[in-house]
Design a protein around this motif. Structure first.
Motif, PDB file in Angstrom:
ATOM      1  N   VAL A  85      47.402  29.210  57.003  1.00  0.00           N
ATOM      2  CA  VAL A  85      47.352  30.233  58.059  1.00  0.00           C
ATOM      3  C   VAL A  85      45.982  30.226  58.721  1.00  0.00           C
ATOM      4  O   VAL A  85      45.863  30.239  59.949  1.00  0.00           O
ATOM      5  CB  VAL A  85      47.675  31.627  57.476  1.00  0.00           C
ATOM      6  CG1 VAL A  85      47.320  32.731  58.458  1.00  0.00           C
ATOM      7  CG2 VAL A  85      49.135  31.709  57.081  1.00  0.00           C
ATOM      8  N   ASP A  86      44.927  30.182  57.911  1.00  0.00           N
ATOM      9  CA  ASP A  86      43.568  30.165  58.457  1.00  0.00           C
ATOM     10  C   ASP A  86      43.299  28.919  59.287  1.00  0.00           C
ATOM     11  O   ASP A  86      42.678  28.991  60.348  1.00  0.00           O
ATOM     12  CB  ASP A  86      42.532  30.273  57.329  1.00  0.00           C
ATOM     13  CG  ASP A  86      42.518  31.634  56.677  1.00  0.00           C
ATOM     14  OD1 ASP A  86      43.148  32.580  57.216  1.00  0.00           O
ATOM     15  OD2 ASP A  86      41.871  31.764  55.620  1.00  0.00           O
ATOM     16  N   GLU A  87      43.768  27.757  58.815  1.00  0.00           N
ATOM     17  CA  GLU A  87      43.578  26.509  59.560  1.00  0.00           C
ATOM     18  C   GLU A  87      44.301  26.548  60.903  1.00  0.00           C
ATOM     19  O   GLU A  87      43.764  26.112  61.922  1.00  0.00           O
ATOM     20  CB  GLU A  87      44.045  25.319  58.731  1.00  0.00           C
ATOM     21  CG  GLU A  87      43.118  24.981  57.583  1.00  0.00           C
ATOM     22  CD  GLU A  87      43.696  23.912  56.662  1.00  0.00           C
ATOM     23  OE1 GLU A  87      44.753  23.330  56.982  1.00  0.00           O
ATOM     24  OE2 GLU A  87      43.080  23.669  55.607  1.00  0.00           O
ATOM     25  N   ALA A  88      45.523  27.073  60.916  1.00  0.00           N
ATOM     26  CA  ALA A  88      46.279  27.168  62.167  1.00  0.00           C
ATOM     27  C   ALA A  88      45.586  28.124  63.135  1.00  0.00           C
ATOM     28  O   ALA A  88      45.483  27.843  64.335  1.00  0.00           O
ATOM     29  CB  ALA A  88      47.705  27.643  61.888  1.00  0.00           C
ATOM     30  N   ARG A  89      45.101  29.242  62.615  1.00  0.00           N
ATOM     31  CA  ARG A  89      44.399  30.218  63.457  1.00  0.00           C
ATOM     32  C   ARG A  89      43.127  29.604  64.041  1.00  0.00           C
ATOM     33  O   ARG A  89      42.842  29.756  65.223  1.00  0.00           O
ATOM     34  CB  ARG A  89      44.059  31.452  62.622  1.00  0.00           C
ATOM     35  CG  ARG A  89      43.490  32.591  63.425  1.00  0.00           C
ATOM     36  CD  ARG A  89      43.245  33.812  62.559  1.00  0.00           C
ATOM     37  NE  ARG A  89      44.507  34.317  62.046  1.00  0.00           N
ATOM     38  CZ  ARG A  89      44.668  34.819  60.834  1.00  0.00           C
ATOM     39  NH1 ARG A  89      43.680  34.882  59.998  1.00  0.00           N
ATOM     40  NH2 ARG A  89      45.850  35.268  60.456  1.00  0.00           N
ATOM     41  N   GLU A  90      42.390  28.867  63.208  1.00  0.00           N
ATOM     42  CA  GLU A  90      41.162  28.219  63.680  1.00  0.00           C
ATOM     43  C   GLU A  90      41.471  27.127  64.706  1.00  0.00           C
ATOM     44  O   GLU A  90      40.784  27.005  65.717  1.00  0.00           O
ATOM     45  CB  GLU A  90      40.410  27.629  62.490  1.00  0.00           C
ATOM     46  CG  GLU A  90      39.048  27.084  62.850  1.00  0.00           C
ATOM     47  CD  GLU A  90      38.280  26.635  61.619  1.00  0.00           C
ATOM     48  OE1 GLU A  90      37.647  25.562  61.699  1.00  0.00           O
ATOM     49  OE2 GLU A  90      38.311  27.352  60.610  1.00  0.00           O
ATOM     50  N   LYS A  91      42.533  26.378  64.468  1.00  0.00           N
ATOM     51  CA  LYS A  91      42.928  25.318  65.408  1.00  0.00           C
ATOM     52  C   LYS A  91      43.303  25.914  66.759  1.00  0.00           C
ATOM     53  O   LYS A  91      42.901  25.410  67.806  1.00  0.00           O
ATOM     54  CB  LYS A  91      44.098  24.523  64.831  1.00  0.00           C
ATOM     55  CG  LYS A  91      44.513  23.354  65.673  1.00  0.00           C
ATOM     56  CD  LYS A  91      45.651  22.598  65.012  1.00  0.00           C
ATOM     57  CE  LYS A  91      46.114  21.455  65.893  1.00  0.00           C
ATOM     58  NZ  LYS A  91      47.230  20.715  65.294  1.00  0.00           N
ATOM     59  N   ASN A  92      44.077  27.002  66.755  1.00  0.00           N
ATOM     60  CA  ASN A  92      44.457  27.672  68.003  1.00  0.00           C
ATOM     61  C   ASN A  92      43.237  28.205  68.724  1.00  0.00           C
ATOM     62  O   ASN A  92      43.131  28.114  69.944  1.00  0.00           O
ATOM     63  CB  ASN A  92      45.438  28.811  67.729  1.00  0.00           C
ATOM     64  CG  ASN A  92      46.806  28.305  67.372  1.00  0.00           C
ATOM     65  OD1 ASN A  92      47.167  27.176  67.690  1.00  0.00           O
ATOM     66  ND2 ASN A  92      47.564  29.134  66.686  1.00  0.00           N
ATOM     67  N   TRP A  93      42.295  28.763  67.983  1.00  0.00           N
ATOM     68  CA  TRP A  93      41.083  29.300  68.593  1.00  0.00           C
ATOM     69  C   TRP A  93      40.266  28.179  69.228  1.00  0.00           C
ATOM     70  O   TRP A  93      39.814  28.307  70.361  1.00  0.00           O
ATOM     71  CB  TRP A  93      40.253  30.035  67.539  1.00  0.00           C
ATOM     72  CG  TRP A  93      39.017  30.646  68.098  1.00  0.00           C
ATOM     73  CD1 TRP A  93      38.914  31.803  68.805  1.00  0.00           C
ATOM     74  CD2 TRP A  93      37.691  30.123  68.016  1.00  0.00           C
ATOM     75  NE1 TRP A  93      37.615  32.041  69.156  1.00  0.00           N
ATOM     76  CE2 TRP A  93      36.837  31.021  68.686  1.00  0.00           C
ATOM     77  CE3 TRP A  93      37.136  28.987  67.432  1.00  0.00           C
ATOM     78  CZ2 TRP A  93      35.468  30.815  68.793  1.00  0.00           C
ATOM     79  CZ3 TRP A  93      35.781  28.791  67.539  1.00  0.00           C
ATOM     80  CH2 TRP A  93      34.960  29.701  68.216  1.00  0.00           C
ATOM     81  N   LYS A  94      40.119  27.062  68.501  1.00  0.00           N
ATOM     82  CA  LYS A  94      39.351  25.934  69.036  1.00  0.00           C
ATOM     83  C   LYS A  94      40.029  25.305  70.237  1.00  0.00           C
ATOM     84  O   LYS A  94      39.382  24.930  71.198  1.00  0.00           O
ATOM     85  CB  LYS A  94      39.116  24.882  67.953  1.00  0.00           C
ATOM     86  CG  LYS A  94      38.063  25.281  66.951  1.00  0.00           C
ATOM     87  CD  LYS A  94      37.832  24.190  65.949  1.00  0.00           C
ATOM     88  CE  LYS A  94      36.746  24.572  64.974  1.00  0.00           C
ATOM     89  NZ  LYS A  94      36.512  23.521  63.979  1.00  0.00           N
TER      90      LYS A  94
END
Length: 90
Positions: A54-63
């Motif tokens: 979940v954190d990786e997906a959120r970070e990827k979307n933010w980037k």
């Protein structure tokens, strides 16, 4: 039974953060604790992995959103006329 600690306010006790899994809220008493990012406890490798994804997906979307804004700025026309001044409305 959960362990409680004094929060610093008179007559106010809160549950300790290591009492339950951060994802599924399962009790962590008498079981292994799987930590993530220093202070986030999980009851299993699976719960911890789910939070990591979940954190990786959120970070990827933010980037990706951030890189799109940068590319939009690069593609904008540099010779646009911008009007500045004061506007009075009656």
């Amino acid at each position: 039974m959960s362990a409680y600690y004094y929060s610093g306010c008179a007559d106010h006790y809160e549950e300790h953060y290591l009492d339950c899994c951060s994802l599924c809220r399962k009790s962590l008493h008498n079981s292994d604790i799987f930590m993530y990012r220093g202070n986030t406890p999980f009851c299993s490798k699976e719960c911890r992995q789910e939070q990591m994804e979940v954190d990786e997906a959120r970070e990827k979307n933010w980037k990706s959103g951030r890189s799109l804004r940068k590319s939009d700025a690069k593609n904008s026309t540099p010779n646009k006329t911008v009007r500045t001044g004061t506007v009075a409305v009656a």
